[in-house]
Design an enzyme around this catalytic site. Structure first.
Site, mmCIF file in Angstrom:
data_model
loop_
_atom_site.group_PDB
_atom_site.id
_atom_site.type_symbol
_atom_site.label_atom_id
_atom_site.label_comp_id
_atom_site.label_asym_id
_atom_site.label_seq_id
_atom_site.Cartn_x
_atom_site.Cartn_y
_atom_site.Cartn_z
ATOM 1 N N GLY A 12 2.250 12.680 6.584
ATOM 2 C CA GLY A 12 1.383 13.041 8.022
ATOM 3 C C GLY A 12 -0.061 12.608 7.402
ATOM 4 O O GLY A 12 -0.519 12.776 6.438
ATOM 5 N N ILE A 13 -0.995 12.160 8.567
ATOM 6 C CA ILE A 13 -2.182 11.819 8.370
ATOM 7 C C ILE A 13 -3.113 13.477 7.794
ATOM 8 O O ILE A 13 -4.079 13.270 7.239
ATOM 9 C CB ILE A 13 -2.879 11.448 9.640
ATOM 10 C CG1 ILE A 13 -4.322 10.827 9.021
ATOM 11 C CG2 ILE A 13 -2.925 12.289 10.563
ATOM 12 C CD1 ILE A 13 -4.240 9.602 8.508
ATOM 13 N N HIS A 14 -2.549 14.579 8.141
ATOM 14 C CA HIS A 14 -3.051 15.816 7.741
ATOM 15 C C HIS A 14 -2.347 16.194 6.525
ATOM 16 O O HIS A 14 -2.436 17.355 6.109
ATOM 17 C CB HIS A 14 -2.979 16.890 8.746
ATOM 18 C CG HIS A 14 -3.699 16.310 10.081
ATOM 19 N ND1 HIS A 14 -3.012 15.945 11.172
ATOM 20 C CD2 HIS A 14 -4.837 16.063 10.310
ATOM 21 C CE1 HIS A 14 -3.734 15.571 12.356
ATOM 22 N NE2 HIS A 14 -5.114 15.663 11.675
ATOM 23 N N GLY A 15 -1.572 15.396 5.771
ATOM 24 C CA GLY A 15 -0.879 15.916 4.779
ATOM 25 C C GLY A 15 0.611 16.532 4.803
ATOM 26 O O GLY A 15 1.052 16.980 3.972
ATOM 27 N N GLU A 16 0.848 16.341 6.041
ATOM 28 C CA GLU A 16 2.024 16.926 6.217
ATOM 29 C C GLU A 16 3.217 16.099 5.352
ATOM 30 O O GLU A 16 2.987 14.989 5.163
ATOM 31 C CB GLU A 16 2.774 16.582 7.789
ATOM 32 C CG GLU A 16 1.877 17.220 8.945
ATOM 33 C CD GLU A 16 0.609 16.372 9.244
ATOM 34 O OE1 GLU A 16 0.004 16.840 10.040
ATOM 35 O OE2 GLU A 16 0.369 15.364 8.698
#
Length: 160
Positions: A45-49
């Site tokens: 994910g874009i937030h590092g998920e």
């Protein structure tokens, strides 16, 4: 009207990315995840998920083909269709590398006889200093093509 078009876009767009390194969220003060020296995170994910899986680093062409094939397996894009493409850097990937990715995306779509109407390459939605990229493909119809190519002049987006 806006809602109808937004729903149409959502139904016809697919995206997937990969990370070569984590980002450090300022509030946390430490990397959001760790990767081994030659390891990459696919589908994060874009937030590092967390992504779909981790694997060994391969060439840009191989990794891009993997992402594009996953995207195409989830959308109905066929010969004669038109598409828009976004190759998005996650913050620390040099433009030259993003253009290498774009070359491969273009090659794959051309091989499928899909016309790329518009392409954007750059850092549009970053994850701070994360190295990696995402590929987004939007299948176009006449209405979406017209709207996509329309002039715009806003603080966040200019297109003439």
């Amino acid at each position: 009207e806006v809602r109808r078009v937004a729903e149409k876009v959502i139904a016809n767009v697919r995206s997937m990315g990969l990370a070569l390194s984590p980002c450090t969220v300022p509030a946390a003060g430490k990397p959001s995840f760790t990767l081994e020296e030659n390891e990459i995170e696919i589908g994060m994910g874009i937030h590092g998920e967390p992504g779909t899986h981790r694997e060994s680093l391969r060439s840009a062409d191989e990794l891009t083909a993997h992402l594009v094939n996953k995207i195409l397996a989830d959308m109905s894009l066929k010969a004669g269709d038109q598409a828009a493409v976004l190759v998005n850097g996650l913050g620390a990937t040099p433009m030259m590398e993003l253009y290498i990715v774009n070359r491969k995306v273009t090659e794959i779509l051309k091989g499928l006889q899909v016309e790329t109407v518009k392409t954007w390459v750059g850092n549009y939605m970053t994850s701070l200093e994360m190295a990696g990229y995402s590929v987004t493909i939007l299948k176009l119809d006449d209405e979406m093509k017209k709207l996509l190519l329309a002039p715009a002049d806003t603080p966040a987006w200019v297109q003439v």
